[in-house]
Scaffold this motif. Structure first.
Motif, PDB file in Angstrom:
ATOM      1  N   UNK A   1       0.826  -1.212   0.000  1.00 46.07           N
ATOM      2  CA  UNK A   1       0.000   0.000   0.000  1.00 46.07           C
ATOM      3  C   UNK A   1       0.859   1.261   0.000  1.00 46.07           C
ATOM      4  N   UNK A   2       2.057   1.170   0.516  1.00 46.63           N
ATOM      5  CA  UNK A   2       2.903   2.355   0.709  1.00 46.63           C
ATOM      6  C   UNK A   2       3.142   3.115  -0.586  1.00 46.63           C
ATOM      7  N   UNK A   3       3.364   2.416  -1.680  1.00 47.70           N
ATOM      8  CA  UNK A   3       3.662   3.093  -2.939  1.00 47.70           C
ATOM      9  C   UNK A   3       2.430   3.746  -3.556  1.00 47.70           C
ATOM     10  N   UNK A   4       1.267   3.177  -3.329  1.00 48.14           N
ATOM     11  CA  UNK A   4       0.062   3.724  -3.960  1.00 48.14           C
ATOM     12  C   UNK A   4      -0.751   4.631  -3.035  1.00 48.14           C
ATOM     13  N   UNK A   5      -0.339   4.778  -1.786  1.00 46.03           N
ATOM     14  CA  UNK A   5      -1.137   5.577  -0.855  1.00 46.03           C
ATOM     15  C   UNK A   5      -1.141   7.051  -1.217  1.00 46.03           C
ATOM     16  N   UNK A   6      -0.122   7.528  -1.903  1.00 45.99           N
ATOM     17  CA  UNK A   6      -0.107   8.937  -2.320  1.00 45.99           C
ATOM     18  C   UNK A   6      -1.140   9.181  -3.417  1.00 45.99           C
ATOM     19  N   UNK A   7      -1.377   8.187  -4.244  1.00 53.02           N
ATOM     20  CA  UNK A   7      -2.344   8.340  -5.331  1.00 53.02           C
ATOM     21  C   UNK A   7      -3.780   8.138  -4.868  1.00 53.02           C
ATOM     22  N   UNK A   8      -3.987   7.163  -3.991  1.00 53.35           N
ATOM     23  CA  UNK A   8      -5.328   6.845  -3.501  1.00 53.35           C
ATOM     24  C   UNK A   8      -5.304   6.892  -1.977  1.00 53.35           C
ATOM     25  N   UNK A   9      -5.728   8.017  -1.362  1.00 56.40           N
ATOM     26  CA  UNK A   9      -5.643   8.140   0.101  1.00 56.40           C
ATOM     27  C   UNK A   9      -6.506   7.135   0.864  1.00 56.40           C
ATOM     28  N   UNK A  10      -7.592   6.677   0.267  1.00 54.33           N
ATOM     29  CA  UNK A  10      -8.488   5.750   0.958  1.00 54.33           C
ATOM     30  C   UNK A  10      -7.887   4.361   1.123  1.00 54.33           C
ATOM     31  N   UNK A  11      -6.804   4.070   0.429  1.00 54.93           N
ATOM     32  CA  UNK A  11      -6.221   2.736   0.482  1.00 54.93           C
ATOM     33  C   UNK A  11      -5.546   2.471   1.820  1.00 54.93           C
ATOM     34  N   UNK A  12      -5.268   3.504   2.596  1.00 62.72           N
ATOM     35  CA  UNK A  12      -4.642   3.319   3.905  1.00 62.72           C
ATOM     36  C   UNK A  12      -5.531   2.515   4.845  1.00 62.72           C
ATOM     37  N   UNK A  13      -6.820   2.554   4.615  1.00 59.50           N
ATOM     38  CA  UNK A  13      -7.739   1.834   5.498  1.00 59.50           C
ATOM     39  C   UNK A  13      -7.621   0.319   5.324  1.00 59.50           C
ATOM     40  N   UNK A  14      -6.862  -0.148   4.357  1.00 62.24           N
ATOM     41  CA  UNK A  14      -6.680  -1.585   4.179  1.00 62.24           C
ATOM     42  C   UNK A  14      -5.857  -2.186   5.303  1.00 62.24           C
TER      43      UNK A  14
END
Length: 129
Positions: A91-104
């Protein structure tokens, strides 16, 4: 009239500053510690050895069952920790693009906390406190 308007406009500004403090992690940490201390002081729990019913029930359960529970839960905790680390790495690489992915990562984190509480509980039962 101008003086009263200046005083009225200052009140909402002060209110907004107080409302911002509610969202502060420090506010929540201090309020959690204060509430926990107050609740503990009001309830004042006693140890199991002080209550005869609890002591009798505790003596009836073999302690090796609690040791097995601690070891099994520790293995599940390690598995969940590895799952959390691998999910976080993905998730770390894509969290800047999609902020909602942190909830995974949140479900794994909650499971880890739950396992830690259960491990602590069974460790206390094993020690006989």
């Amino acid at each position: 009239m101008a003086k009263s308007m200046g005083q009225d406009s200052a009140a909402p500004k002060a209110w907004s500053m107080q409302a911002d403090n509610v969202h502060s992690p420090l506010f929540w940490a201090v309020s959690t510690v204060a509430f926990s201390t107050l609740a503990y002081a009001c309830l004042w729990p006693s140890s199991c050895a002080a209550a005869s019913v609890c002591a009798d029930t505790h003596q009836a359960v073999p302690s090796n069952l609690n040791m097995h529970a601690v070891s099994g839960l520790s293995m599940v905790l390690l598995m969940e920790l590895m799952s959390l680390v691998s999910t976080y790495q993905g998730v770390r690489e894509t969290s800047a693009l999609v902020p909602e992915i942190r909830s995974r990562c949140l479900p794994s984190l909650l499971l880890i906390l739950m396992y830690m509480v259960h491990i602590g509980q069974h460790a206390v039962f094993t020690a006989g406190w």
